[in-house]
Design an enzyme around this catalytic site. Structure first.
Site, mmCIF file in Angstrom:
data_model
loop_
_atom_site.group_PDB
_atom_site.id
_atom_site.type_symbol
_atom_site.label_atom_id
_atom_site.label_comp_id
_atom_site.label_asym_id
_atom_site.label_seq_id
_atom_site.Cartn_x
_atom_site.Cartn_y
_atom_site.Cartn_z
ATOM 1 N N ASN A 9 56.528 22.588 100.662
ATOM 2 C CA ASN A 9 55.445 21.676 100.265
ATOM 3 C C ASN A 9 55.691 21.268 98.806
ATOM 4 O O ASN A 9 55.400 22.024 97.885
ATOM 5 C CB ASN A 9 54.100 22.404 100.420
ATOM 6 C CG ASN A 9 52.931 21.568 99.940
ATOM 7 O OD1 ASN A 9 53.076 20.368 99.677
ATOM 8 N ND2 ASN A 9 51.766 22.184 99.818
ATOM 9 N N LYS A 11 54.201 19.106 97.141
ATOM 10 C CA LYS A 11 52.968 18.640 96.485
ATOM 11 C C LYS A 11 53.243 17.310 95.761
ATOM 12 O O LYS A 11 54.083 16.544 96.228
ATOM 13 C CB LYS A 11 52.423 19.718 95.548
ATOM 14 C CG LYS A 11 52.278 21.061 96.267
ATOM 15 C CD LYS A 11 51.487 22.070 95.517
ATOM 16 C CE LYS A 11 51.399 23.343 96.344
ATOM 17 N NZ LYS A 11 50.547 24.373 95.774
ATOM 18 N N HIS A 95 45.083 21.535 103.500
ATOM 19 C CA HIS A 95 45.539 22.357 102.375
ATOM 20 C C HIS A 95 44.364 22.593 101.411
ATOM 21 O O HIS A 95 43.527 21.699 101.227
ATOM 22 C CB HIS A 95 46.696 21.654 101.659
ATOM 23 C CG HIS A 95 47.364 22.542 100.661
ATOM 24 N ND1 HIS A 95 46.842 22.756 99.409
ATOM 25 C CD2 HIS A 95 48.480 23.307 100.732
ATOM 26 C CE1 HIS A 95 47.624 23.608 98.750
ATOM 27 N NE2 HIS A 95 48.625 23.949 99.543
ATOM 28 N N GLU A 97 44.148 22.488 98.311
ATOM 29 C CA GLU A 97 44.021 21.495 97.230
ATOM 30 C C GLU A 97 43.295 20.246 97.745
ATOM 31 O O GLU A 97 42.521 19.632 97.027
ATOM 32 C CB GLU A 97 45.411 21.165 96.663
ATOM 33 C CG GLU A 97 45.910 22.312 95.788
ATOM 34 C CD GLU A 97 47.422 22.489 95.773
ATOM 35 O OE1 GLU A 97 48.153 21.565 96.142
ATOM 36 O OE2 GLU A 97 47.856 23.600 95.387
ATOM 37 N N GLU A 167 46.787 30.644 103.802
ATOM 38 C CA GLU A 167 47.045 30.468 102.377
ATOM 39 C C GLU A 167 45.819 30.897 101.572
ATOM 40 O O GLU A 167 44.904 30.075 101.342
ATOM 41 C CB GLU A 167 47.351 29.004 102.083
ATOM 42 C CG GLU A 167 48.619 28.500 102.721
ATOM 43 C CD GLU A 167 49.290 27.446 101.855
ATOM 44 O OE1 GLU A 167 50.488 27.569 101.608
ATOM 45 O OE2 GLU A 167 48.611 26.516 101.389
ATOM 46 N N GLY A 173 50.048 29.273 93.745
ATOM 47 C CA GLY A 173 50.444 28.835 92.409
ATOM 48 C C GLY A 173 50.144 29.838 91.301
ATOM 49 O O GLY A 173 50.170 29.478 90.123
ATOM 50 N N SER A 211 52.454 31.626 96.531
ATOM 51 C CA SER A 211 53.402 32.295 95.625
ATOM 52 C C SER A 211 54.543 33.022 96.344
ATOM 53 O O SER A 211 55.001 34.069 95.896
ATOM 54 C CB SER A 211 52.656 33.255 94.691
ATOM 55 O OG SER A 211 51.772 32.526 93.863
HETATM 56 P P1 PGA Z 1 52.908 28.016 95.906
HETATM 57 O O1 PGA Z 1 52.157 26.938 96.818
HETATM 58 O O2 PGA Z 1 54.081 28.537 96.707
HETATM 59 O O3 PGA Z 1 53.318 27.264 94.682
HETATM 60 O O4 PGA Z 1 51.924 29.104 95.627
HETATM 61 C C1 PGA Z 1 51.994 27.151 98.202
HETATM 62 C C2 PGA Z 1 51.145 26.055 98.793
HETATM 63 O O5 PGA Z 1 50.187 25.617 98.134
HETATM 64 O O6 PGA Z 1 51.394 25.592 99.921
#
Ligand code: PGA
Length: 252
Positions: A9, A11, A95, A97, A167, A173, A211
């Site tokens: 992903n 983003k 997601h 976000e 998640e 993140g 992460s």
């Molecule tokens: P990250 O993001 O690996 O940077 O924690 C994962 C995600 O949001 O899908």
């Protein structure tokens, strides 16, 4: 055995030029004979270019979001038939976000899931609790609601095309992934909820995201409850993403 799936992903990162450099470098070093399914999810504007670079490779590509209508006066939106026409395979939906920043509701995610399935694309439905919800013992309530509302109206046939990504919002993140024990507990709950809703033992693929990095992936992929990963930051570096794919391979 379920073949693991690793999804990158990206983003809102990488211009089309950056994306080209990243994918070319990735293809130079990535394993070509796979026991892992891999999908790259760049921003919309880079989908065409990334799709073209991945043609004739074992790698698939994915979108990070979509609107539920097929066409019409929806300024700024992208539809499932547009993604399908590009050769896109998966669509990440719900997601955290999108839920937090863009206020997407479970009902809207449900419209997207149904539309994606109708257009023969494969949804990756993200679910997960915030830290506050975890601390207030609301993990199962929150995840059950996310699953059952977002998947409302999905048929017995269609559910087989759905992937779930657990998640936890507090792990995304932050550099602090959930522990294997925490992941297993929620993955088991997700599996139980889906099996009981659709009344059968399904082979639903459940990914972990939050992460994931080459440092912790070996341990996570070692769990038979973890069928792959949704990866953010660590997939922006082609070397670390190639390492993750190797770690997800059942024979490593
Ligand atoms: P990250 O993001 O690996 O940077 O924690 C994962 C995600 O949001 O899908």
């Amino acid at each position: 055995m379920t073949i693991p799936l690793v999804v990158a992903n990206w983003k809102m990162n990488k211009t089309v030029s950056d994306a080209t450099v990243l994918v070319e470098k990735f293809l130079e070093i990535a394993p070509l004979s796979l026991q892992v399914e891999v999908a790259l999810a760049p921003p919309f504007v880079a989908l065409y270019t990334v799709g073209a670079l991945l043609a004739n490779t074992p790698y698939k590509f994915a979108a990070q979001n979509v609107f539920w209508e097929s066409e019409g006066a929806y300024t700024g939106e992208i539809s499932p038939p547009m993604l399908r026409d590009l050769g896109c395979h998966y669509v990440i939906l719900g997601h955290s976000e999108r839920r937090q920043i863009f206020r997407e509701t479970n009902g809207e995610v449900n419209n997207k899931v149904l539309s994606v399935l109708k257009h023969n694309l494969f949804p990756i439905l993200c679910v997960g609790e915030t830290l506050g919800e975890r601390e207030n013992n609301r993990i199962t309530a929150v995840i059950k609601e996310q699953l059952l509302t977002s998947l409302r109206g999905v048929s017995d046939q269609e559910i087989q095309n759905v992937t779930i990504a657990y998640e936890p919002v507090w792990a995304i993140g932050t550099g602090h992934a959930a522990s294997v024990a925490q992941v297993e507990e929620v993955h088991q709950f997700i599996r139980k909820t889906i099996d009981s809703q659709w009344g059968q033992q399904l082979d639903t693929r459940i990914l972990y995201g939050g992460s994931v990095s080459p440092t912790n992936a070996g341990e996570l992929f070692g769990s038979d409850q973890v069928n792959g990963a949704l990866v953010g930051k660590a997939c922006l570096d082609p070397e670390s993403f190639a390492k993750l794919i190797n770690l997800a391979s059942p024979n490593t």
